[in-house]
Design an enzyme around this catalytic site. Structure first.
Site, PDB file in Angstrom:
ATOM      1  N   SER A  23      -3.251  -0.862  10.454  1.00 41.53           N
ATOM      2  CA  SER A  23      -2.585  -1.395  11.648  1.00 41.53           C
ATOM      3  C   SER A  23      -3.038  -2.819  11.946  1.00 41.53           C
ATOM      4  CB  SER A  23      -2.905  -0.517  12.864  1.00 41.53           C
ATOM      5  OG  SER A  23      -2.353   0.759  12.711  1.00 41.53           O
ATOM      6  N   ARG A  27      -0.971  -6.622  11.713  1.00 43.99           N
ATOM      7  CA  ARG A  27      -0.905  -7.473  12.916  1.00 43.99           C
ATOM      8  C   ARG A  27      -1.598  -8.819  12.687  1.00 43.99           C
ATOM      9  NH1 ARG A  27      -0.277  -2.224  14.194  1.00 43.99           N
ATOM     10  NH2 ARG A  27       0.603  -1.592  16.202  1.00 43.99           N
ATOM     11  N   GLY A  95       6.683   1.862   7.900  1.00 49.36           N
ATOM     12  CA  GLY A  95       7.326   1.878   9.215  1.00 49.36           C
ATOM     13  C   GLY A  95       6.750   0.816  10.129  1.00 49.36           C
ATOM     14  N   ARG A 123      14.035   7.091   8.184  1.00 42.47           N
ATOM     15  CA  ARG A 123      13.319   7.151   9.471  1.00 42.47           C
ATOM     16  C   ARG A 123      14.114   6.461  10.589  1.00 42.47           C
ATOM     17  NH1 ARG A 123       7.163   5.662   8.434  1.00 42.47           N
ATOM     18  NH2 ARG A 123       7.032   6.443  10.566  1.00 42.47           N
ATOM     19  N   GLN A 170       4.275   1.420  17.598  1.00 44.01           N
ATOM     20  CA  GLN A 170       5.187   0.538  16.868  1.00 44.01           C
ATOM     21  C   GLN A 170       6.275   0.005  17.790  1.00 44.01           C
ATOM     22  OE1 GLN A 170       6.452   2.859  13.491  1.00 44.01           O
ATOM     23  NE2 GLN A 170       4.478   2.654  12.456  1.00 44.01           N
ATOM     24  N   ASP A 321      -1.933  10.105  13.150  1.00 49.94           N
ATOM     25  CA  ASP A 321      -1.887  10.090  11.680  1.00 49.94           C
ATOM     26  C   ASP A 321      -2.855  11.088  11.050  1.00 49.94           C
ATOM     27  OD1 ASP A 321       0.060   8.148  11.648  1.00 49.94           O
ATOM     28  OD2 ASP A 321      -1.366   6.496  11.538  1.00 49.94           O
ATOM     29  N   LYS A 348       7.613  10.871  10.553  1.00 54.35           N
ATOM     30  CA  LYS A 348       6.656  10.008   9.847  1.00 54.35           C
ATOM     31  C   LYS A 348       7.149   9.775   8.418  1.00 54.35           C
ATOM     32  CE  LYS A 348       3.941   9.378  13.278  1.00 54.35           C
ATOM     33  NZ  LYS A 348       3.891   8.047  13.896  1.00 54.35           N
ATOM     34  N   ARG A 395      -0.392  10.332   3.244  1.00 54.06           N
ATOM     35  CA  ARG A 395      -1.384  11.174   3.944  1.00 54.06           C
ATOM     36  C   ARG A 395      -1.235  12.651   3.568  1.00 54.06           C
ATOM     37  NH1 ARG A 395      -3.597   7.167   6.908  1.00 54.06           N
ATOM     38  NH2 ARG A 395      -2.139   5.778   7.958  1.00 54.06           N
TER      39      ARG A 395
HETATM   40  C1  S3P Z   1       1.106   2.599  13.856  1.00 54.59           C
HETATM   41  C2  S3P Z   1       1.577   3.437  14.833  1.00 54.59           C
HETATM   42  C3  S3P Z   1       1.845   4.862  14.613  1.00 54.59           C
HETATM   43  C4  S3P Z   1       1.212   5.376  13.331  1.00 54.59           C
HETATM   44  C5  S3P Z   1       1.396   4.431  12.188  1.00 54.59           C
HETATM   45  C6  S3P Z   1       0.788   3.083  12.507  1.00 54.59           C
HETATM   46  C7  S3P Z   1       0.883   1.182  14.188  1.00 54.59           C
HETATM   47  O1  S3P Z   1       3.252   5.066  14.525  1.00 54.59           O
HETATM   48  O2  S3P Z   1       1.728   6.638  13.005  1.00 54.59           O
HETATM   49  O3  S3P Z   1       0.789   4.924  11.005  1.00 54.59           O
HETATM   50  O4  S3P Z   1       0.213   0.463  13.400  1.00 54.59           O
HETATM   51  O5  S3P Z   1       1.372   0.741  15.229  1.00 54.59           O
HETATM   52  P1  S3P Z   1       4.162   5.322  15.851  1.00 54.59           P
HETATM   53  O6  S3P Z   1       4.121   4.099  16.646  1.00 54.59           O
HETATM   54  O7  S3P Z   1       5.530   5.639  15.309  1.00 54.59           O
HETATM   55  O8  S3P Z   1       3.538   6.492  16.529  1.00 54.59           O
END
Ligand code: S3P
Length: 443
Positions: A23, A27, A95, A123, A170, A321, A348, A395
């Site tokens: 994450s 970013r 995603g 998705r 997200q 996760d 997911k 995962r």
């Molecule tokens: C993430 C947010 C989560 C998580 C993903 C990473 C992120 O998803 O499952 O692996 O980096 O913001 P969601 O925002 O769909 O819950």
């Protein structure tokens, strides 16, 4: 397809560092691309998902290079300074990459087309398009709001106040990143707090971000638009979500003791620690320290006799996760474990609720799946001997390889390549601790 097979393992021991936080890595690259000047990132996760983000940002005009010392250098274009990409941006399996980049593209006045692999293309993306439309952005999507999607960025963005209908970091991040190139105040209200890396990192780069607690236990995040982001040095800690795999492996393999150094311990990510401790896990945290605006620590984990518990829905956002690997811990525990509030697992990288239930059943564990919960019976002595479809889900693949370390007969997964989305080097790291994972027969 590269199958992998995992067999009953002797005690795990040793000290390892897991790769950087996924994450934060996405970013850091994105904010670096929108900052003025140079951003130097150490510890960046060099996985397929993050490399897809780097490639997309290059196509949007940022200069990104990896120096020989492993430091990534980003030369940003300033807020609002990205340019129209010459081709489709393929974000592979990620995603986070596609949803956050859709937010960025939403308030740049040009067209950006996003695509992904078969998992990502199935998705839901309406959850980000909804709020971004309110800001003035247009979209052309495949049926059901699926990729490929073309974003028509608005030249005159409207600041919004948006309450999240699902707990999603997200979606929150997509709106905040769109708010960067929007005049005025962009606000996101989240009833259930989700990981706050975006807010923390925006502040680190010099944006004005105000976070308030709501009276119902949620959060209200307000960003002042069109700040000048200043390039910064960022150190990315180890990914807690990756550490969860060797951590649970050490808990379930008898006589194990493993140290995991430099793991990110953002409290909105560590619901699994609390859950495992409630199950009786011996996990201690050492040397807790701040690094790059986030708490970091070293974990020591010892094999423990786990017992089944109920994990409430309210904890889901802080361990979203981690359910695949928690389900493995539950299968190896004594007694019943009930996991509630899991509807988000259905969207997911795979339908994780079904993937977990199906895989455990194949391995001989008694499991019951409802629309949004799982109940797992831990009875000891798991037969194993299953071949699991990883369904393009890193995962699921890693969780079942960990299960194979504690079952009577080996567990094989059909596709180990998917692990490179988040945890390159997983097999070697686990084997260095004493696991027995090797290429499978693929039959
Ligand atoms: C993430 C947010 C989560 C998580 C993903 C990473 C992120 O998803 O499952 O692996 O980096 O913001 P969601 O925002 O769909 O819950």
């Amino acid at each position: 397809m590269s199958a992998l097979i995992s067999s009953l393992s002797g005690p795990l021991s040793g000290a390892v560092a897991v790769p950087g936080d996924k994450s934060m890595s996405h970013r850091a690259l994105m904010l670096g691309a929108m900052a003025v000047g140079e951003t130097r990132i150490s510890g960046l996760l060099e996985s397929e998902d993050v490399l897809a983000t780097a490639a997309a940002l290059r196509a949007l005009g940022a200069e990104i290079e990896r120096a020989e010392d492993g430091i990534w250098r980003v030369f940003g274009r300033g807020v609002g300074g990205l340019v129209e990409p010459a081709s489709v941006l393929d974000l592979g399996n990620s995603g986070t990459a596609v949803r956050l980049l859709m937010g960025i593209a939403a308030t740049h006045p040009f067209k950006t087309t996003f695509s992904g692999d078969t998992s990502l293309s199935s998705r839901p993306m309406e959850r980000v398009m909804g709020p971004l439309r309110l800001m003035g952005t247009g979209f052309t999507a495949r049926g059901g709001g699926r990729l490929p999607i073309t974003v028509s960025g608005t030249p005159a963005p409207i600041p919004i106040s948006y309450e999240l209908p699902v707990a999603s970091a997200q979606v929150k991040s997509a709106v905040l990143l769109a708010g960067l190139n929007t005049p005025g105040l962009t606000t996101v209200i989240e009833p259930d707090p989700t990981r706050d890396h975006t807010e923390r990192m925006l502040a680190h780069f010099g944006a004005e971000v105000v976070v308030e607690e709501t009276s119902q236990g949620g959060r209200k995040i307000t960003l002042t638009g069109q700040p000048e982001l200043i390039g910064h040095d960022i150190s990315v800690p180890g990914d807690f979500s990756s550490a969860a795999f060797p951590l649970v492996a050490a808990l379930v393999v008898p006589s194990s003791r493993v140290e995991l150094a430099g793991v990110g311990l953002n409290p909105l990510r560590t619901g699994l620690l609390l859950t495992l401790q409630e199950m009786g896990a011996a996990i201690t945290i050492h040397n807790k320290r701040p690094e790059g605006g986030e708490p970091v620590g070293d974990l020591v984990v010892e094999h423990s006799a786990l017992r089944g518990i109920t994990v409430p829905a309210g904890r889901a956002a802080s361990m979203i996760d981690e359910y695949p690997i928690l389900a493995v811990a539950a299968a190896c525990a004594q007694g019943e474990t009930r996991l509630e509030g899991l509807s988000e697992l259905r969207v997911k990288e795979s339908d994780r609720l079904t993937a977990i239930a199906k895989g455990l059943d194949q391995a001989g564990v008694e499991v019951n799946e409802t629309e949004d919960s799982l109940t797992i019976q831990g009875t000891g002595g798991i037969p194993g001997g299953a071949r699991i479809n990883a369904a393009l889900d890193h995962r699921i693949a890693m969780a079942f390889l960990v299960l194979g370390m504690a079952t009577e007969r080996p567990i094989e997964i059909d596709d180990g390549a998917t692990i490179d989305s988040s945890f390159p080097g997983f097999m070697d790291l686990m084997n260095s601790l004493g696991a027995a994972i090797k290429p499978g027969t693929g039959e």
